[in-house]
Structures are given as structure tokens and as C-alpha cells.
Design an enzyme around this catalytic site. Sequence first.
Site, short mmCIF file in Angstrom:
data_model
loop_
_atom_site.label_atom_id
_atom_site.label_comp_id
_atom_site.label_asym_id
_atom_site.label_seq_id
_atom_site.Cartn_x
_atom_site.Cartn_y
_atom_site.Cartn_z
N GLY A 46 62.72 38.43 43.65
CA GLY A 46 63.45 39.67 43.81
C GLY A 46 63.24 40.20 45.22
N GLN A 51 62.98 46.30 51.89
CA GLN A 51 62.13 45.20 52.34
C GLN A 51 62.74 44.43 53.52
OE1 GLN A 51 61.59 43.59 48.12
NE2 GLN A 51 59.61 43.18 49.06
N CYS A 88 54.19 41.06 45.65
CA CYS A 88 55.33 41.57 46.40
C CYS A 88 55.42 40.87 47.74
CB CYS A 88 55.15 43.08 46.60
SG CYS A 88 56.49 43.85 47.51
N LEU A 89 56.64 40.51 48.13
CA LEU A 89 56.83 39.83 49.42
C LEU A 89 56.42 40.73 50.59
CD1 LEU A 89 60.32 38.13 48.88
CD2 LEU A 89 58.06 37.07 48.74
N HIS A 130 60.05 46.57 39.18
CA HIS A 130 59.47 46.42 40.52
C HIS A 130 60.52 46.71 41.61
CE1 HIS A 130 56.67 44.23 43.40
NE2 HIS A 130 57.80 44.24 44.09
N GLU A 131 61.72 46.14 41.43
CA GLU A 131 62.75 46.30 42.46
C GLU A 131 63.36 47.71 42.45
OE1 GLU A 131 62.72 44.08 44.64
OE2 GLU A 131 61.67 42.56 43.48
N HIS A 134 61.15 49.86 44.39
CA HIS A 134 61.37 49.77 45.84
C HIS A 134 62.48 50.73 46.28
CE1 HIS A 134 58.85 46.64 47.49
NE2 HIS A 134 59.21 45.74 46.59
ZN LIG Z 1 58.22 44.02 46.10
#
Ligand SMILES: [Zn+2]
Length: 163
Positions: A46, A51, A88-89, A130-131, A134
Site C-alpha cells: 500500500g 508518502q 511502513c515504507l 493503515h493507508e 496516512h
Molecule cells: Zn505506511
Amino acid sequence: MAVMKIVEHPAQVLKEVGAPVEEFGAGLEKLAADMFETMYAAEGVGLAAPQVGLSLRLFVMDCDGLKLVAANPSILSAEGEQEGEEGCLSVGKIHAPLRRAARVRLRAQDARGEVYEKEAEGLAARCFLHETDHCDGLLFLDRLSPIRRDMVKRRFQKLKKWR
Ligand SMILES: [Zn+2]
């Protein structure tokens, strides 16, 4: 398509509530395609617009067989509980256990502006939450206990030094 640079914690854009997506169509389809490419290149499931440095309520995901573009996402319902690791990226993919709802219903718009609802369980439900976080300026770090949060932050600092 192009791979974009992934913004990392503690960048300010990750803490901001995203602006609503108001323009749909070709421009948004292109952005979503670039976000998918960026997500796949980073081996993520995701990726949200903040991000890649854009303070917008938008994410893409391809998780557990569920691939979608979600503009202006909202969580309609979240039921049950699941234990699992989350990463998380934007935080170096460092994982920590985080309890989340087990079944989640999402409402969002696709790249053309069509409203849809989707229900997911397990990992995909975790991804919805999670997304969407963000898009609200929240990281999974913010939901960890202070001890776990410090542990992840320390490991992330170390990781950044070694790059
Ligand atoms: Zn993330």
C-alpha cells in the site's frame, strides 16, 4: 510511468491531514499509476499520497488479491480484532506488532470519481486502516505504545545511518 521518491518519517507532509481529491480523470489515473509503480518497486502492499510528498487523501494498494485506488477514503465500519505485524515504507519497513480491527468496510472513489464500498478482512483490512491513517496525517508509529514506538524509531535511525 515513473517511480517516485518515498518520503520518510519525520517529514512534515506525513503529519498533515491530506486535502480532499477534487479532480478525477487522466491526471489522477497517471498519478495512481506512478504510485503503483513506486509501491511495487519498494515491494510494498500500500502507498498513500503523503508518502510521495503530496498532501492528498489518496492511496493505492495491492494486498491479499485486492488492488484498488482509493481517493477520499473513509472507514465505514471496523469490527473485531486482529493481532499482527505492521510496517511502513516511510519508516524503513521496520515491523512492530499492532492490534487492528479484523473486518473493515471502506468507502472511497476510484480514479474516475466513482464512489464504491469494499469490505476486507485480515491483511487487506489492516491495509485499509493503515493507508487511511496516512490520509489523516497518522503513522502506524502513532498507534504503538511509547516503548514500541521508541524501539521502532531507534531501529529506523540506525538503518538510515547504514544507508
Ligand atoms: Zn505506511
